[in-house]
Design a protein around this motif. Structure first.
Motif, PDB file in Angstrom:
ATOM      1  N   PRO A 189      42.796  51.458  35.217  1.00 51.64           N
ATOM      2  CA  PRO A 189      43.497  51.853  36.447  1.00 51.64           C
ATOM      3  C   PRO A 189      42.506  52.332  37.500  1.00 51.64           C
ATOM      4  CG  PRO A 189      44.570  52.798  34.493  1.00 51.64           C
ATOM      5  CD  PRO A 189      43.276  52.202  34.030  1.00 51.64           C
ATOM      6  N   LEU A 190      42.756  51.967  38.734  1.00 48.47           N
ATOM      7  CA  LEU A 190      41.844  52.329  39.821  1.00 48.47           C
ATOM      8  C   LEU A 190      41.944  53.813  40.156  1.00 48.47           C
ATOM      9  CD1 LEU A 190      42.353  49.259  42.165  1.00 48.47           C
ATOM     10  CD2 LEU A 190      40.179  49.968  41.153  1.00 48.47           C
ATOM     11  N   ASP A 191      40.795  54.418  40.369  1.00 53.37           N
ATOM     12  CA  ASP A 191      40.728  55.765  40.949  1.00 53.37           C
ATOM     13  C   ASP A 191      39.540  55.769  41.905  1.00 53.37           C
ATOM     14  OD1 ASP A 191      38.450  55.910  39.345  1.00 53.37           O
ATOM     15  OD2 ASP A 191      39.357  57.221  37.856  1.00 53.37           O
ATOM     16  N   GLY A 192      39.273  56.893  42.523  1.00 52.93           N
ATOM     17  CA  GLY A 192      38.212  56.972  43.524  1.00 52.93           C
ATOM     18  C   GLY A 192      36.855  56.543  43.012  1.00 52.93           C
ATOM     19  N   PRO A 193      36.373  57.120  41.908  1.00 52.89           N
ATOM     20  CA  PRO A 193      35.053  56.731  41.402  1.00 52.89           C
ATOM     21  C   PRO A 193      34.966  55.258  41.011  1.00 52.89           C
ATOM     22  CG  PRO A 193      35.731  58.835  40.466  1.00 52.89           C
ATOM     23  CD  PRO A 193      36.915  58.292  41.210  1.00 52.89           C
ATOM     24  N   LEU A 194      36.027  54.720  40.383  1.00 50.69           N
ATOM     25  CA  LEU A 194      35.993  53.317  39.983  1.00 50.69           C
ATOM     26  C   LEU A 194      35.961  52.412  41.213  1.00 50.69           C
ATOM     27  CD1 LEU A 194      36.015  51.102  37.883  1.00 50.69           C
ATOM     28  CD2 LEU A 194      38.513  51.319  37.725  1.00 50.69           C
ATOM     29  N   ARG A 195      36.746  52.757  42.240  1.00 49.29           N
ATOM     30  CA  ARG A 195      36.720  51.957  43.474  1.00 49.29           C
ATOM     31  C   ARG A 195      35.311  51.922  44.063  1.00 49.29           C
ATOM     32  NH1 ARG A 195      41.986  54.012  44.176  1.00 49.29           N
ATOM     33  NH2 ARG A 195      43.525  52.345  44.562  1.00 49.29           N
ATOM     34  N   ALA A 199      33.038  48.589  44.518  1.00 53.33           N
ATOM     35  CA  ALA A 199      32.575  48.201  45.852  1.00 53.33           C
ATOM     36  C   ALA A 199      31.060  48.034  45.867  1.00 53.33           C
ATOM     37  CB  ALA A 199      33.012  49.239  46.882  1.00 53.33           C
ATOM     38  N   GLN A 200      30.362  48.921  45.183  1.00 49.41           N
ATOM     39  CA  GLN A 200      28.911  48.804  45.083  1.00 49.41           C
ATOM     40  C   GLN A 200      28.513  47.539  44.315  1.00 49.41           C
ATOM     41  OE1 GLN A 200      27.999  52.575  43.251  1.00 49.41           O
ATOM     42  NE2 GLN A 200      27.878  53.672  45.212  1.00 49.41           N
ATOM     43  N   ALA A 201      29.284  47.228  43.268  1.00 51.47           N
ATOM     44  CA  ALA A 201      29.002  46.020  42.486  1.00 51.47           C
ATOM     45  C   ALA A 201      29.209  44.767  43.334  1.00 51.47           C
ATOM     46  CB  ALA A 201      29.895  45.977  41.252  1.00 51.47           C
ATOM     47  N   CYS A 202      30.242  44.761  44.154  1.00 53.60           N
ATOM     48  CA  CYS A 202      30.501  43.623  45.030  1.00 53.60           C
ATOM     49  C   CYS A 202      29.304  43.377  45.952  1.00 53.60           C
ATOM     50  CB  CYS A 202      31.767  43.877  45.849  1.00 53.60           C
ATOM     51  SG  CYS A 202      32.225  42.519  46.947  1.00 53.60           S
ATOM     52  N   GLU A 203      28.744  44.435  46.475  1.00 57.52           N
ATOM     53  CA  GLU A 203      27.580  44.315  47.361  1.00 57.52           C
ATOM     54  C   GLU A 203      26.349  43.888  46.575  1.00 57.52           C
ATOM     55  OE1 GLU A 203      25.730  44.147  50.927  1.00 57.52           O
ATOM     56  OE2 GLU A 203      27.855  44.660  50.639  1.00 57.52           O
ATOM     57  N   ALA A 218      36.766  44.947  47.913  1.00 59.40           N
ATOM     58  CA  ALA A 218      35.760  44.748  48.961  1.00 59.40           C
ATOM     59  C   ALA A 218      35.700  43.266  49.301  1.00 59.40           C
ATOM     60  CB  ALA A 218      34.386  45.238  48.488  1.00 59.40           C
ATOM     61  N   MET A 219      35.344  42.990  50.552  1.00 58.65           N
ATOM     62  CA  MET A 219      35.168  41.603  50.989  1.00 58.65           C
ATOM     63  C   MET A 219      33.971  41.554  51.925  1.00 58.65           C
ATOM     64  SD  MET A 219      37.932  38.825  52.432  1.00 58.65           S
ATOM     65  CE  MET A 219      38.356  39.697  53.948  1.00 58.65           C
ATOM     66  N   ARG A 220      32.899  40.963  51.434  1.00 60.55           N
ATOM     67  CA  ARG A 220      31.693  40.845  52.245  1.00 60.55           C
ATOM     68  C   ARG A 220      31.845  39.770  53.309  1.00 60.55           C
ATOM     69  NH1 ARG A 220      27.764  38.783  49.991  1.00 60.55           N
ATOM     70  NH2 ARG A 220      26.043  39.859  51.022  1.00 60.55           N
ATOM     71  N   ALA A 221      32.604  38.712  52.965  1.00 59.83           N
ATOM     72  CA  ALA A 221      32.878  37.614  53.906  1.00 59.83           C
ATOM     73  C   ALA A 221      34.128  36.892  53.421  1.00 59.83           C
ATOM     74  CB  ALA A 221      31.700  36.654  53.968  1.00 59.83           C
ATOM     75  N   PRO A 222      34.985  36.417  54.305  1.00 56.69           N
ATOM     76  CA  PRO A 222      36.190  35.708  53.857  1.00 56.69           C
ATOM     77  C   PRO A 222      35.824  34.502  52.985  1.00 56.69           C
ATOM     78  CG  PRO A 222      36.319  36.202  56.205  1.00 56.69           C
ATOM     79  CD  PRO A 222      34.923  36.531  55.775  1.00 56.69           C
ATOM     80  N   PRO A 223      36.349  34.432  51.749  1.00 55.98           N
ATOM     81  CA  PRO A 223      35.999  33.340  50.825  1.00 55.98           C
ATOM     82  C   PRO A 223      36.774  32.069  51.156  1.00 55.98           C
ATOM     83  CG  PRO A 223      37.496  34.867  49.756  1.00 55.98           C
ATOM     84  CD  PRO A 223      37.220  35.440  51.115  1.00 55.98           C
ATOM     85  N   ALA A 224      36.290  31.334  52.127  1.00 57.65           N
ATOM     86  CA  ALA A 224      37.038  30.195  52.669  1.00 57.65           C
ATOM     87  C   ALA A 224      37.008  28.987  51.742  1.00 57.65           C
ATOM     88  CB  ALA A 224      36.475  29.813  54.033  1.00 57.65           C
TER      89      ALA A 224
END
Length: 407
Positions: A189-195, A199-203, A218-224
């Motif tokens: 389940p999502l909470d503040g630390p997991l979010r 987000a850091q992992a996405c980057e 997170a979305m670094r760029a729209p995945p077209a």
């Protein structure tokens, strides 16, 4: 151990012997031995191999459950898939011209769902073994596009962050123009630390987008994705044809089936796979039950250059099919339903006497049922094109052209 002759292939790609007994990774005409376990044949040994048996191209084939038919020659699989559709139609007394099958090349799948779990030493990701929950690592997979394989390491990292040793993530990875589009199910389940960690992992992993149990983190760029020439950003997990080759083959068939139609209705339109390319030459009304996919389609159309008008409608076509008065001025319908088919909508198309119909199907059985109703009402099944974009699997797709009695 007893000996058995394999008589035919079942719809799931298993060989079938007298009984019936189901024997995976066998072919018609083979003599095999094995232990009978209910309706299954276990510990199979090939005594007399078929001349259609080949060496599987993927080293993971025997253990991985991702493919069913790598042991069969390509020509045999192609014939078998066409025959699955032909027999489904024949069961309703229908014959039709079949065009040569279109088969997507190896290493062309642009989406895969990897299973991922933590281990004592870290994490692992791959596909489940054949008929088991054992996780098989597949670094040499011959099915998916090589650009998708880095998703295995992504899945492992996400498992380290967002699951326990007792759970397993389902990590769907899709190629997009901006990088990997990753959608995770069954996570913590999502909470503040997991979010924050996600987000850091996405980057760090340079993902285009990361979605966790339906929530975009997170979305670094729209995945077209590009439908024809039109870029569209589908919502997370939205339906997408398995390969670009398969999509192009189906799209070419649809374009031929609708012909010179000026007004087209695209039913079960998704994010615009067919509607947006067709809008280069015709007015299109796109109908789909998912509001987010409709919004993505509309946003894509607004970016399209030279497109004719496209209107959208969010509507459950199973409960509320388009009625004859809504189809009165329509020249052609594109029908791309899920596996259940479109029995209720087909009944209204018949009542409306729509002149042309492009039917895209992922289920030969429901397709044949719907075609029977159309043919019984005066429609003609002009041709069928089988498209194999799920290479080495038992899955069959097709596009067909039907014309009405007034055409």
């Amino acid at each position: 151990m007893t000996e058995h002759e394999i008589l035919r292939l079942g719809h799931h790609g298993d060989g079938i012997a007298e009984g019936p007994l189901f024997a995976p990774m066998t072919l018609p005409g083979e003599t095999v031995s094995g232990e009978v376990d209910g309706q299954q044949l276990r510990d199979i040994r090939i005594i007399t191999p078929s001349d259609q048996r080949v060496a599987p191209p993927c080293r993971h084939f025997k253990s991985c459950g991702g493919c069913q038919l790598q042991h069969a020659a390509d020509g045999f699989v192609a014939e078998w898939k066409v025959d699955v559709v032909r027999k489904a139609l024949a069961a309703h007394g229908i014959e039709a011209p079949f065009r040569p099958i279109q088969t997507s090349p190896a290493q062309s799948r642009r989406r895969a769902t990897f299973a991922a779990r933590r281990t004592k030493k870290g994490a692992m990701a791959g596909f489940h073994g054949r008929a088991s929950d054992v996780l098989i690592e597949v670094p040499g997979c011959q099915l998916v596009d090589p650009a998708l394989l880095p998703g295995l390491k992504v899945a492992e990292e996400l498992a380290m962050i967002g699951t326990s040793r007792k759970a397993e993530l389902a990590v769907t990875v899709t190629l997009s123009e901006e990088g990997l589009d990753v959608s995770v199910a069954n996570g913590k389940p999502l909470d503040g630390p997991l979010r924050q960690q996600l987000a850091q992992a996405c980057e760090r992993l340079a993902l285009a987008r990361l979605t966790w149990d339906g929530e975009v983190i997170a979305m670094r760029a729209p995945p077209a994705q590009r439908f024809g020439t039109v870029p569209v950003t589908p919502p997370p997990g939205a339906f997408l044809q398995a390969t670009r080759h398969g999509e192009e083959s189906l799209r070419a068939g649809v374009a031929e089936a609708v012909g010179a139609a000026e007004m087209i209705v695209d039913l079960f339109a998704g994010c615009g796979t067919f509607a947006l390319p067709l809008a280069q030459k015709a007015r299109v009304h796109a109908v789909e039950g998912d509001a987010e996919m409709m919004a993505a389609l509309e946003a894509g159309w607004r970016q399209a250059k030279g497109a004719r008008p496209v209107t959208t409608e969010t509507r459950d076509l199973f409960r509320r099919p388009l009625l004859p008065d809504e189809l009165a001025k329509v020249d052609a319908v594109v029908l791309d339903p899920p596996r259940a088919g479109a029995e209720a909508q087909v009944a209204e198309i018949i009542r409306a006497q729509v002149p042309r119909l492009a039917y895209v199907s992922c289920n030969p059985v429901s397709f044949a049922r719907d075609v029977q109703n159309l043919v019984a009402s005066g429609y003609r099944l002009d041709w069928v094109q089988v498209v194999d974009q799920f290479r080495w699997s038992s899955h069959v797709e097709l596009v067909a052209c039907l014309t009405g009695p007034e055409s």
